[in-house]
Design an enzyme around this catalytic site. Structure first.
Site, PDB file in Angstrom:
ATOM      1  N   TYR A 187       9.171 -26.785  15.912  1.00  0.00           N
ATOM      2  CA  TYR A 187       7.876 -25.948  16.189  1.00  0.00           C
ATOM      3  C   TYR A 187       6.902 -26.909  16.791  1.00  0.00           C
ATOM      4  O   TYR A 187       6.263 -26.627  18.066  1.00  0.00           O
ATOM      5  CB  TYR A 187       7.162 -25.308  15.296  1.00  0.00           C
ATOM      6  CG  TYR A 187       5.899 -24.727  15.174  1.00  0.00           C
ATOM      7  CD1 TYR A 187       5.652 -23.728  16.156  1.00  0.00           C
ATOM      8  CD2 TYR A 187       4.722 -25.519  14.842  1.00  0.00           C
ATOM      9  CE1 TYR A 187       4.219 -23.444  16.301  1.00  0.00           C
ATOM     10  CE2 TYR A 187       3.606 -25.393  14.929  1.00  0.00           C
ATOM     11  CZ  TYR A 187       3.153 -24.149  15.772  1.00  0.00           C
ATOM     12  OH  TYR A 187       1.994 -24.099  15.970  1.00  0.00           O
ATOM     13  N   CYS A 230      -1.126  -8.581  15.196  1.00  0.00           N
ATOM     14  CA  CYS A 230      -0.040  -8.182  14.529  1.00  0.00           C
ATOM     15  C   CYS A 230       0.008  -9.050  13.218  1.00  0.00           C
ATOM     16  O   CYS A 230       1.056  -9.859  12.985  1.00  0.00           O
ATOM     17  CB  CYS A 230       1.418  -8.381  15.466  1.00  0.00           C
ATOM     18  SG  CYS A 230       2.855  -7.729  15.001  1.00  0.00           S
ATOM     19  N   GLU A 278      -1.627 -30.019  15.148  1.00  0.00           N
ATOM     20  CA  GLU A 278      -0.626 -29.429  14.560  1.00  0.00           C
ATOM     21  C   GLU A 278      -0.106 -29.732  13.123  1.00  0.00           C
ATOM     22  O   GLU A 278       0.298 -29.094  12.426  1.00  0.00           O
ATOM     23  CB  GLU A 278       0.736 -29.393  15.587  1.00  0.00           C
ATOM     24  CG  GLU A 278       0.393 -28.747  16.868  1.00  0.00           C
ATOM     25  CD  GLU A 278       0.261 -27.095  16.735  1.00  0.00           C
ATOM     26  OE1 GLU A 278       0.913 -26.568  15.829  1.00  0.00           O
ATOM     27  OE2 GLU A 278      -0.226 -26.573  17.879  1.00  0.00           O
ATOM     28  N   CYS A 334      -1.938  -1.638  14.708  1.00  0.00           N
ATOM     29  CA  CYS A 334      -0.994  -0.751  15.677  1.00  0.00           C
ATOM     30  C   CYS A 334      -1.641   0.259  16.415  1.00  0.00           C
ATOM     31  O   CYS A 334      -1.333   0.357  17.340  1.00  0.00           O
ATOM     32  CB  CYS A 334      -0.056  -0.137  14.824  1.00  0.00           C
ATOM     33  SG  CYS A 334       0.987  -1.367  13.807  1.00  0.00           S
ATOM     34  N   TRP A 354      -9.069 -27.646  19.586  1.00  0.00           N
ATOM     35  CA  TRP A 354      -7.824 -28.110  20.254  1.00  0.00           C
ATOM     36  C   TRP A 354      -7.348 -27.099  21.434  1.00  0.00           C
ATOM     37  O   TRP A 354      -6.306 -27.344  22.191  1.00  0.00           O
ATOM     38  CB  TRP A 354      -6.873 -28.594  19.128  1.00  0.00           C
ATOM     39  CG  TRP A 354      -6.696 -27.313  18.359  1.00  0.00           C
ATOM     40  CD1 TRP A 354      -5.706 -26.113  18.645  1.00  0.00           C
ATOM     41  CD2 TRP A 354      -7.340 -27.078  17.042  1.00  0.00           C
ATOM     42  NE1 TRP A 354      -5.958 -25.129  17.477  1.00  0.00           N
ATOM     43  CE2 TRP A 354      -6.643 -25.530  16.411  1.00  0.00           C
ATOM     44  CE3 TRP A 354      -7.985 -27.836  16.325  1.00  0.00           C
ATOM     45  CZ2 TRP A 354      -6.924 -25.176  15.432  1.00  0.00           C
ATOM     46  CZ3 TRP A 354      -8.355 -27.215  15.074  1.00  0.00           C
ATOM     47  CH2 TRP A 354      -7.836 -25.905  14.513  1.00  0.00           C
ATOM     48  N   GLY A 398      -4.154 -31.588   0.891  1.00  0.00           N
ATOM     49  CA  GLY A 398      -2.694 -31.571   0.088  1.00  0.00           C
ATOM     50  C   GLY A 398      -1.531 -31.909   0.883  1.00  0.00           C
ATOM     51  O   GLY A 398      -1.755 -32.408   2.193  1.00  0.00           O
ATOM     52  N   ASP A 445       6.877 -20.054  14.801  1.00  0.00           N
ATOM     53  CA  ASP A 445       6.196 -20.295  13.627  1.00  0.00           C
ATOM     54  C   ASP A 445       5.953 -18.770  12.879  1.00  0.00           C
ATOM     55  O   ASP A 445       6.939 -17.814  13.450  1.00  0.00           O
ATOM     56  CB  ASP A 445       4.781 -20.848  13.775  1.00  0.00           C
ATOM     57  CG  ASP A 445       3.812 -19.849  14.281  1.00  0.00           C
ATOM     58  OD1 ASP A 445       4.465 -18.838  14.913  1.00  0.00           O
ATOM     59  OD2 ASP A 445       2.459 -20.208  14.546  1.00  0.00           O
ATOM     60  N   CYS A 453      -2.557  -1.511  19.704  1.00  0.00           N
ATOM     61  CA  CYS A 453      -2.062  -2.519  20.127  1.00  0.00           C
ATOM     62  C   CYS A 453      -1.331  -2.355  21.487  1.00  0.00           C
ATOM     63  O   CYS A 453      -0.696  -1.468  22.075  1.00  0.00           O
ATOM     64  CB  CYS A 453      -0.652  -2.722  19.301  1.00  0.00           C
ATOM     65  SG  CYS A 453       0.628  -4.053  20.005  1.00  0.00           S
TER      66      CYS A 453
END
Length: 288
Positions: free
Chosen positions: A128, A200, A45, A207, A32, A89, A146, A210
């Site tokens: 969202y 993250c 989504e 890190c 997607w 579910g 999110d 990053c």
């Protein structure tokens, strides 16, 4: 904590620029990704709510194959839809998806809403999902928020306001919108979600390499693993279900679960719900 970046355009630009540059160098292929069809974006989504990408991807591919358009989904029976949904579910997602598809097909003449408010009005669509569809399909400037985005923002700006409280949700929503790239909202939204999923991460954030480490406030204060903060713990309720399997002449007795309780409209064996799980079989026999 109250936060405003209105007086710090340089900080917004730094965050946005480094995030987008990072996204150009990573590969996270998903069927997607880059999609502009609002129906397919919506479908992905909804499937990914409460579901990991690895688990949801084959379901998405099967749904697109069986229901390539809103009209096809609207024409489906609920039983057929539930069968395809089997294993994911949270069946209320499927019910809402079906209801919204019928609304689009019959009430909107098959025209998917092309505004944030119109998308947000669809059954089962929250802030969202509406922002994701609006930005990815129509390039509208709405920031997604999110779990990945909460985490990235909370760490970079070292925010200890609980993200699940009323004040926190409002603050994070304003912050997410302020750092959004208004010229390419879909590309930016995808970048920050990928960054939270790959870089993250919750348990083991990378890190050391990053691209935002130079200005990450949580890293500077040694608080990366403490953020984001959540105030509420979900309440857990234990329920004890005992199913009775009855067979006669090669057939099994089944019933359709009705009402508004869990697994509504799904089929099951006759059920006894009890306040505790009996230790003796005779206790069960006396209830049947």
């Amino acid at each position: 904590m109250k936060l405003s970046l209105s007086d710090h355009p340089d900080e917004r630009m730094y965050f946005r620029q480094h995030l987008l540059e990072w996204a150009q160098g990573i590969s996270r292929p998903m069927p997607w990704k880059g999609e502009r069809d609002p129906y397919k974006i919506w479908l992905s989504e909804v499937i990914l709510q409460q579901t990991r990408v690895e688990q949801g991807m084959p379901y998405y591919l099967r749904f697109v194959a069986q229901y390539p358009t809103v009209a096809a989904l609207a024409a489906s029976s609920e039983d057929a839809l539930f069968k395809l949904w089997e294993g994911l579910g949270y069946y209320s997602r499927a019910r809402n998806l079906h209801a919204a598809a019928k609304y689009i097909h019959f009430e909107l003449n098959g025209q998917f809403p092309d505004t944030y408010s119109g998308i947000r009005a669809l059954k089962g669509v929250g802030d969202y999902t509406a922002a994701a569809i609006a930005s990815f399909a129509f390039n509208l400037p709405h920031a997604v928020l999110d779990g990945n985005v909460y985490r990235v923002l909370a760490r970079y700006f070292c925010l200890d306001t609980p993200s699940d409280g009323v004040a926190g949700k409002k603050m994070f929503a304003g912050l997410a919108q302020s750092v959004l790239d208004p010229e390419a909202p879909g590309r930016y939204n995808q970048a920050i979600m990928d960054f939270g999923a790959l870089q993250c991460t919750p348990g083991q954030p990378n890190c050391g390499v990053c691209p935002l480490r130079a200005r990450c406030a949580a890293l500077a204060q040694g608080r990366v693993r403490d953020l984001p903060v959540r105030a509420r713990k979900p309440e857990k309720r234990e329920r004890y279900f005992v199913y009775v399997v009855m067979e006669a002449e090669g057939s099994l007795l089944m019933r359709k679960r009705m009402g508004k309780d869990i697994w509504r409209n799904l089929y099951e064996f006759p059920l006894l719900e009890m306040e505790f799980l009996p230790e003796r079989e005779t206790t069960l026999r006396n209830r049947i």
